[in-house]
Design a protein around this motif. Structure first.
Motif, PDB file in Angstrom:
ATOM      1  N   LEU A 140      55.188  42.117  28.514  1.00  0.00           N
ATOM      2  CA  LEU A 140      55.663  43.033  29.551  1.00  0.00           C
ATOM      3  C   LEU A 140      57.018  42.569  30.094  1.00  0.00           C
ATOM      4  O   LEU A 140      57.927  43.383  30.304  1.00  0.00           O
ATOM      5  CB  LEU A 140      54.648  43.147  30.678  1.00  0.00           C
ATOM      6  N   LEU A 141      57.154  41.268  30.326  1.00  0.00           N
ATOM      7  CA  LEU A 141      58.417  40.741  30.834  1.00  0.00           C
ATOM      8  C   LEU A 141      59.543  40.983  29.825  1.00  0.00           C
ATOM      9  O   LEU A 141      60.669  41.328  30.183  1.00  0.00           O
ATOM     10  CB  LEU A 141      58.291  39.236  31.119  1.00  0.00           C
ATOM     11  N   TYR A 142      59.204  40.799  28.567  1.00  0.00           N
ATOM     12  CA  TYR A 142      60.132  41.052  27.465  1.00  0.00           C
ATOM     13  C   TYR A 142      60.618  42.504  27.512  1.00  0.00           C
ATOM     14  O   TYR A 142      61.824  42.798  27.445  1.00  0.00           O
ATOM     15  CB  TYR A 142      59.363  40.781  26.167  1.00  0.00           C
ATOM     16  N   ALA A 143      59.689  43.438  27.644  1.00  0.00           N
ATOM     17  CA  ALA A 143      60.021  44.870  27.645  1.00  0.00           C
ATOM     18  C   ALA A 143      60.815  45.262  28.887  1.00  0.00           C
ATOM     19  O   ALA A 143      61.744  46.078  28.806  1.00  0.00           O
ATOM     20  CB  ALA A 143      58.731  45.688  27.560  1.00  0.00           C
ATOM     21  N   LEU A 144      60.469  44.692  30.026  1.00  0.00           N
ATOM     22  CA  LEU A 144      61.190  45.006  31.261  1.00  0.00           C
ATOM     23  C   LEU A 144      62.636  44.542  31.192  1.00  0.00           C
ATOM     24  O   LEU A 144      63.542  45.215  31.695  1.00  0.00           O
ATOM     25  CB  LEU A 144      60.486  44.371  32.463  1.00  0.00           C
ATOM     26  N   ASN A 145      62.872  43.400  30.570  1.00  0.00           N
ATOM     27  CA  ASN A 145      64.242  42.910  30.427  1.00  0.00           C
ATOM     28  C   ASN A 145      65.079  43.883  29.608  1.00  0.00           C
ATOM     29  O   ASN A 145      66.209  44.233  29.974  1.00  0.00           O
ATOM     30  CB  ASN A 145      64.248  41.527  29.761  1.00  0.00           C
ATOM     31  N   ASN A 146      64.522  44.366  28.493  1.00  0.00           N
ATOM     32  CA  ASN A 146      65.245  45.335  27.671  1.00  0.00           C
ATOM     33  C   ASN A 146      65.456  46.658  28.400  1.00  0.00           C
ATOM     34  O   ASN A 146      66.484  47.317  28.218  1.00  0.00           O
ATOM     35  CB  ASN A 146      64.505  45.570  26.356  1.00  0.00           C
ATOM     36  N   MET A 147      64.498  47.037  29.226  1.00  0.00           N
ATOM     37  CA  MET A 147      64.642  48.264  29.999  1.00  0.00           C
ATOM     38  C   MET A 147      65.817  48.152  30.976  1.00  0.00           C
ATOM     39  O   MET A 147      66.640  49.066  31.086  1.00  0.00           O
ATOM     40  CB  MET A 147      63.346  48.548  30.776  1.00  0.00           C
ATOM     41  N   LEU A 148      65.911  47.022  31.679  1.00  0.00           N
ATOM     42  CA  LEU A 148      66.999  46.816  32.635  1.00  0.00           C
ATOM     43  C   LEU A 148      68.360  46.820  31.943  1.00  0.00           C
ATOM     44  O   LEU A 148      69.329  47.396  32.440  1.00  0.00           O
ATOM     45  CB  LEU A 148      66.795  45.498  33.390  1.00  0.00           C
ATOM     46  N   ILE A 149      68.428  46.177  30.782  1.00  0.00           N
ATOM     47  CA  ILE A 149      69.692  46.140  30.036  1.00  0.00           C
ATOM     48  C   ILE A 149      70.090  47.545  29.586  1.00  0.00           C
ATOM     49  O   ILE A 149      71.273  47.909  29.608  1.00  0.00           O
ATOM     50  CB  ILE A 149      69.568  45.177  28.839  1.00  0.00           C
ATOM     51  N   SER A 150      69.110  48.364  29.205  1.00  0.00           N
ATOM     52  CA  SER A 150      69.393  49.752  28.814  1.00  0.00           C
ATOM     53  C   SER A 150      69.923  50.554  29.999  1.00  0.00           C
ATOM     54  O   SER A 150      70.805  51.406  29.839  1.00  0.00           O
ATOM     55  CB  SER A 150      68.131  50.415  28.263  1.00  0.00           C
ATOM     56  N   ILE A 151      69.405  50.283  31.192  1.00  0.00           N
ATOM     57  CA  ILE A 151      69.882  50.971  32.393  1.00  0.00           C
ATOM     58  C   ILE A 151      71.332  50.589  32.684  1.00  0.00           C
ATOM     59  O   ILE A 151      72.175  51.448  32.975  1.00  0.00           O
ATOM     60  CB  ILE A 151      68.983  50.638  33.602  1.00  0.00           C
ATOM     61  N   VAL A 152      71.640  49.304  32.596  1.00  0.00           N
ATOM     62  CA  VAL A 152      73.012  48.829  32.815  1.00  0.00           C
ATOM     63  C   VAL A 152      73.959  49.511  31.830  1.00  0.00           C
ATOM     64  O   VAL A 152      75.056  49.952  32.198  1.00  0.00           O
ATOM     65  CB  VAL A 152      73.091  47.294  32.661  1.00  0.00           C
ATOM     66  N   ASN A 153      73.542  49.615  30.581  1.00  0.00           N
ATOM     67  CA  ASN A 153      74.355  50.279  29.565  1.00  0.00           C
ATOM     68  C   ASN A 153      74.565  51.751  29.906  1.00  0.00           C
ATOM     69  O   ASN A 153      75.662  52.297  29.733  1.00  0.00           O
ATOM     70  CB  ASN A 153      73.682  50.140  28.195  1.00  0.00           C
ATOM     71  N   GLY A 154      73.511  52.407  30.402  1.00  0.00           N
ATOM     72  CA  GLY A 154      73.625  53.812  30.776  1.00  0.00           C
ATOM     73  C   GLY A 154      74.603  54.047  31.903  1.00  0.00           C
ATOM     74  O   GLY A 154      75.304  55.070  31.935  1.00  0.00           O
TER      75      GLY A 154
END
Length: 329
Positions: free
Chosen positions: A144-158
């Motif tokens: 879950l922590l792994y997935a949340l990190n990628n989610m945050l990075i995707s938001i920053v990119n957006g």
């Protein structure tokens, strides 16, 4: 002749001022750091656990890539796309972020249960031995922590916060190599395997610290209920992302597994080392497109502007690639 030189100078000046070139410059720094830390990590890890250990870590890395695609629901590209499109509308952003968090949490929970319950079977399938089942239990606990990190990075990119995206990437690379080397020095092969499934989870806390004070990183943006319309928007990207993620890792796992079983783990480790090095060459271009192109195209709604953006990128990227190919030969 003078006219030709003037045209060349004008073209170079336009290229250097282009947004995509600025992004290339930023991501090139990030990629250079990632390459250096990757080479250091591979060298140290290989010298301690040997080629056979490197092959096992390669198998685990490929599996982790597949597991991550499922744990995020395959929506990370969709997160970047829709945040870029609606970033001026806080109400819509809150819907997008809330749904992204809930989808990521649900999918990660399902993956966690599968990893923990079937850890011995997965270990036998991926690592060709049930002795590494504990690694998949740890992975299930931290996914879950792994997935949340990628989610945050995707938001920053957006949000097209390119500098922040690059700084996070650089920090993740540096902390990742320190974390990996430390575990390998402590527990050798066991440490390398645990590091492969936990270092991205550690990165979540680094990412959160670097995003402190960001306007959208507040609970108000993540507390809305799951919305079917928004979820359907995200899941349009799921199949594409999962198929794309599955193809290369699975083919590499089959190839590496065949070499391990039919030739030797040492030869498989040598192949893995060369594969990692070769993958670094294209990171400058692929990373830059991932950071720049998706959010940029997402915010364009007019066909003429979209066509202009594609042609502009074509004019910039093709000469750069031709020069790169010429130098490499």
């Amino acid at each position: 002749m003078a006219g030709l030189v003037a045209k060349a100078k004008s073209f170079i000046s336009r290229v250097l001022k282009a947004d995509i070139v600025k992004v290339f410059s930023l991501t090139s720094i990030s990629t250079l750091v990632k390459m250096c830390t990757g080479l250091i990590s591979v060298k140290i890890v290989a010298s301690i656990i040997g080629p056979a250990g490197v092959a096992l870590v390669g198998q685990l890395n490929n599996f982790a890539t597949i597991a991550m695609a499922f744990s995020s629901g395959g929506i990370n590209a969709g997160i970047t796309k829709y945040i870029a499109e609606y970033r001026e509308d806080n109400s819509m952003v809150a819907q997008l972020l809330s749904n992204a968090l809930r989808i990521t949490t649900i999918c990660s929970a399902i993956c966690a249960v599968v990893l923990i319950v079937f850890h011995r079977y997965i270990s036998q399938l991926v690592m060709l031995s049930a002795d590494y089942g504990y690694v998949f239990v740890i992975f299930g606990i931290t996914i879950l922590l792994y997935a949340l990190n990628n989610m945050l990075i995707s938001i920053v990119n957006g949000y097209k916060e390119f500098r922040k995206y690059v700084y996070i990437s650089i920090a993740n690379s540096i902390v990742g190599v320190i974390f990996t080397v430390a575990l390998v020095l402590l527990w050798e092969l066991k440490g390398a395997l645990i590091s492969a499934v936990t270092y991205q989870s550690v990165m979540l806390f680094i990412t959160l610290w670097m995003l402190r004070g960001t306007p959208w990183l507040k609970w108000n943006f993540f507390k809305k209920k799951l919305d079917k319309i928004v979820s359907d928007k995200y899941f349009k990207y799921a199949l594409m992302a999962i198929v794309n993620t599955l193809t290369l890792p699975i083919s590499q796992m089959f190839l590496r597994g065949y070499v391990m079983a039919e030739i030797s783990p040492i030869e498989a480790g040598c192949w893995e080392g060369m594969n990692r090095i070769s993958n670094m060459y294209l990171m400058v271009v692929t990373s830059s497109f991932g950071v720049y192109y998706l959010p940029r195209l997402s915010e364009i709604s007019q066909i003429d502007k979209l066509r202009h953006e594609i042609i502009k990128a074509y004019k910039v990227v093709v000469p750069i690639l031709l020069v790169g190919f010429g130098l490499s030969t």
